[in-house]
Enzyme design. Structure first.
Site, PDB file in Angstrom:
ATOM      1  N   ARG A 144       0.986  -1.390  -0.316  1.00 43.44           N
ATOM      2  CA  ARG A 144      -0.649   0.154   0.102  1.00 43.44           C
ATOM      3  C   ARG A 144       0.488   1.140  -0.251  1.00 43.44           C
ATOM      4  NH1 ARG A 144      -4.577  -1.961   3.941  1.00 43.44           N
ATOM      5  NH2 ARG A 144      -5.787  -3.094   2.724  1.00 43.44           N
TER       6      ARG A 144
ATOM      7  N   LYS B 203     -19.513 -17.656  -0.942  1.00 40.45           N
ATOM      8  CA  LYS B 203     -21.141 -17.725  -0.470  1.00 40.45           C
ATOM      9  C   LYS B 203     -21.765 -16.909  -1.901  1.00 40.45           C
ATOM     10  CE  LYS B 203     -21.216 -17.479   4.473  1.00 40.45           C
ATOM     11  NZ  LYS B 203     -21.429 -16.652   5.388  1.00 40.45           N
TER      12      LYS B 203
ATOM     13  N   GLY C 109     -11.023  -9.138  -2.707  1.00 40.71           N
ATOM     14  CA  GLY C 109     -10.835  -9.845  -1.884  1.00 40.71           C
ATOM     15  C   GLY C 109     -10.072 -11.461  -2.291  1.00 40.71           C
TER      16      GLY C 109
ATOM     17  N   GLY D  83     -13.231  -4.240  -0.047  1.00 44.45           N
ATOM     18  CA  GLY D  83     -14.212  -3.836   0.048  1.00 44.45           C
ATOM     19  C   GLY D  83     -14.497  -2.825  -1.416  1.00 44.45           C
TER      20      GLY D  83
END
Ligand code: AMP
Length: 395
Positions: A35, A197, A353, A376
């Site tokens: 980062r 999911k 992710g 996110g």
């Protein structure tokens, strides 16, 4: 889109929201500098123009002002990477900061203390944003990782710089790259959506159905589709309450002429661990007591063929339990096919992710067109949401 290149920073103070929320070990050393490196081009451009940089960030989730979350721990790593000694001030508002900034010269960098030591930051309080806004002539947002948050330093502050605000290079390139998939894409467009999911990917699927030609559904979430279609899935991951939704997606895809590719076979394991016994079975015929943990050989072939025939590729979510070496073949096959398509001229974006983790783990990071830096934030962009940090600069 207002970017850095529209500004000359000579003798200007740039107030830059960076994402220096980096991991630290128990000795408070930075263990992954990605980062900081990602923010470097923006900082260097400003310094080379003859300006100075005031960097603000959060680190972790402090409840009070715990020393373990101090950005002081990041100073050495940042100085090394940026090639300039980074000055540090142990507050982000108030007299100490005022004094440090008054002494800051062109070509210098000052890092402010953790913004989240003040709850006002996450509450997005206007007064706090206004206090921060005093520190610069131009506000630069380069923190993609927090662009989906309406915090004081990421969004609210922009109103105090009606003309003098812009995106840093990192944030600008994240926006450009996601647009290459969502708006300026070359056909055929393929999205590979995997992961655990259905529920966490449903909004993305709904948003991209209008934009893709092929939808590859893999990983744990595929079993909800397989069961909904009447298949036997043994002990595989499933969200029973999402079966209707799965059928609905398949119907919508058909109506929109999107070709959906589900697994046709799977590696089934008798336990959720790397040393489990395995067998390859047709997708809807998983025996009781066994669970699908990776794409089978025919599925890998099918997925690879679709990917290699694509001109635009989005990879979001692994197609197996790639963290366990014995169940990583499917995800590696997907990475290989994306790399080959990219070599042949396709544009490939890896975002959101665990697919980012997989691509890095298997060393495909430089064989795809772009790997997003924000989990996110990238997910919300793919869901079609307007991110507060981006909207605040556009307004
Ligand atoms: P997500 O964060 O939703 O993208 O999910 C990523 C996780 O899904 C990874 O940790 C994978 O191990 C997991 N995953 C992928 N395929 C399967 C599967 N067949 N069964 C269980 N978990 C899976």
């Amino acid at each position: 889109m207002k970017t850095l290149d529209q500004f000359n920073f000579q003798n200007k103070k740039a107030l830059i929201r960076v994402d220096f929320n980096v991991p630290l070990n128990s000795d408070f050393e930075v263990t992954d500098t990605t980062r900081i490196e990602a923010a470097k081009p923006t900082i260097i451009k400003i310094l080379e123009d003859g300006g100075s940089c005031i960097l603000m960030s959060h680190l972790g989730r402090p409840k009070n002002s715990e020393e373990e979350f101090s950005l002081r721990h990041v100073v050495d790593a940042a100085s090394n990477i940026l090639g300039v000694h980074v000055k540090f001030v142990k507050d982000c508002v108030g007299d100490l900061v005022e004094e440090a900034i008054a002494n800051l010269k062109s070509g210098e960098i000052l890092l402010l203390e953790n913004l989240r030591y003040y709850p006002e930051e996450q509450k997005g309080e206007k007064d706090f944003a206004e206090k921060l806004s005093q520190w610069g002539d131009v506000y630069v947002n380069d923190a993609f990782g927090t662009a989906h948050r309406a915090h004081a330093s990421t969004a609210v502050i922009a109103q105090f710089f009606p003309e003098n605000k812009c995106f840093g290079y990192l944030l600008a390139s994240e926006i450009e790259n996601v647009n290459k998939v969502l708006s300026d894409s070359e056909s055929p467009v393929t999205a590979i959506i995997g992961g655990a999911k259905v529920s966490s990917k449903i909004t993305i699927i709904e948003n991209i159905l209008d934009k893709v030609d092929h939808l590859i559904i893999g990983g744990g979430m595929a079993f909800t589709f397989v069961k909904a279609k009447g298949g036997s899935i043994g002990n595989s991951l499933v969200e029973d309450d999402k079966q209707e939704l799965a059928l609905e997606i398949l119907k919508k895809a058909k109506a929109k002429n999107v070709e959906v590719h589900l697994p046709v076979d799977t590696i089934a394991a008798d336990d959720f661990n790397n040393a489990a016994n395995t067998q390859t079975v047709p997708i809807g015929e998983i025996p009781e007591g066994w669970m699908g943990v990776d794409a089978g050989p025919k599925t890998r072939e099918n997925f690879a063929e679709v990917i290699k025939g694509s001109k635009t590729i989005l990879f979001n979510g692994p197609v197996g339990v790639f963290e366990m070496p014995n169940f990583a073949k499917g995800t590696i096959a997907v990475c290989e096919a994306i790399a080959e398509a990219t070599t042949n001229g396709a544009f490939s974006l890896v975002g959101g992710g665990d697919s980012v983790a997989a691509v890095k783990q298997f060393d495909f990071g430089d064989k795809v067109s772009y790997v997003s830096t924000g989990g996110g934030a990238m997910l919300e962009m793919l869901e079609g949401k307007t991110l507060p940090g981006i909207a605040a600069i556009m307004e």
